[in-house]
Design a protein around this motif. Structure first.
Motif, PDB file in Angstrom:
ATOM      1  N   ARG A  67       0.827  -1.214   0.000  1.00  0.00           N
ATOM      2  CA  ARG A  67       0.000   0.000   0.000  1.00  0.00           C
ATOM      3  C   ARG A  67       0.858   1.259   0.000  1.00  0.00           C
ATOM      4  N   MET A  68       1.989   1.224   0.706  1.00  0.00           N
ATOM      5  CA  MET A  68       2.890   2.383   0.680  1.00  0.00           C
ATOM      6  C   MET A  68       3.430   2.616  -0.722  1.00  0.00           C
ATOM      7  N   LYS A  70       2.046   1.731  -3.530  1.00  0.00           N
ATOM      8  CA  LYS A  70       0.935   2.171  -4.382  1.00  0.00           C
ATOM      9  C   LYS A  70       0.581   3.643  -4.168  1.00  0.00           C
ATOM     10  N   ARG A  71       0.582   4.100  -2.914  1.00  0.00           N
ATOM     11  CA  ARG A  71       0.183   5.498  -2.685  1.00  0.00           C
ATOM     12  C   ARG A  71       1.269   6.492  -3.069  1.00  0.00           C
ATOM     13  N   ALA A  72       2.518   6.038  -3.168  1.00  0.00           N
ATOM     14  CA  ALA A  72       3.626   6.873  -3.666  1.00  0.00           C
ATOM     15  C   ALA A  72       3.727   8.213  -2.941  1.00  0.00           C
ATOM     16  N   ASP A  73       3.588   8.191  -1.642  1.00  0.00           N
ATOM     17  CA  ASP A  73       3.683   9.410  -0.826  1.00  0.00           C
ATOM     18  C   ASP A  73       5.157   9.657  -0.486  1.00  0.00           C
ATOM     19  N   ASP A  76       6.809   8.392   2.668  1.00  0.00           N
ATOM     20  CA  ASP A  76       7.111   6.967   2.829  1.00  0.00           C
ATOM     21  C   ASP A  76       8.451   6.571   2.216  1.00  0.00           C
TER      22      ASP A  76
END
Length: 121
Positions: A67-68, A70-73, A76
């Protein structure tokens, strides 16, 4: 920085609670939960009559990493680059009546509604 940031959140929560405003804090607060300070309004420095409810959101390590990614924040990036070190910080919270656990590995609206109901009662 972490301790100052979290203390700032708690200070803002205290100010709002003293004004009669409900407060929701979002963050791991892992140290505060492990020490059980998070379950004690006086230890937190907030009004003693404050009713505390805590939701601990469970997610297995592999799914959390997916999930980290995928969210590409940008926040992270360090976690992903140092995954083994970061993963060591994932803890098991203490058992406590005020702590409600929620498995976030699959979306389940009914279980989520039950969690919310338990938190606002």
């Amino acid at each position: 920085m972490r301790n100052w940031e979290y203390q700032g959140l708690i200070d803002i929560a205290r100010e709002n609670l003293l004004l009669g405003v409900n407060v929701i804090l979002v963050g791991p607060f892992s140290s505060e939960i492990q020490s059980e300070r998070m379950f004690d309004p006086v230890a937190l420095g907030i009004p003693s009559q404050t009713r505390i409810q805590i939701a601990w959101i469970d997610l297995n390590e592999e799914e959390a990493r997916k999930r980290m990614i995928k969210r590409a924040d940008p926040r992270d990036e360090w976690k992903l680059a140092h995954w083994n070190e970061y993963a060591k910080r994932r803890i098991e919270p203490p058992s406590h009546a005020l702590l409600k656990r929620f498995d976030n590995s699959q979306l389940n609206d009914i279980k989520l509604e039950k969690l919310i109901d338990a938190l606002i009662k």
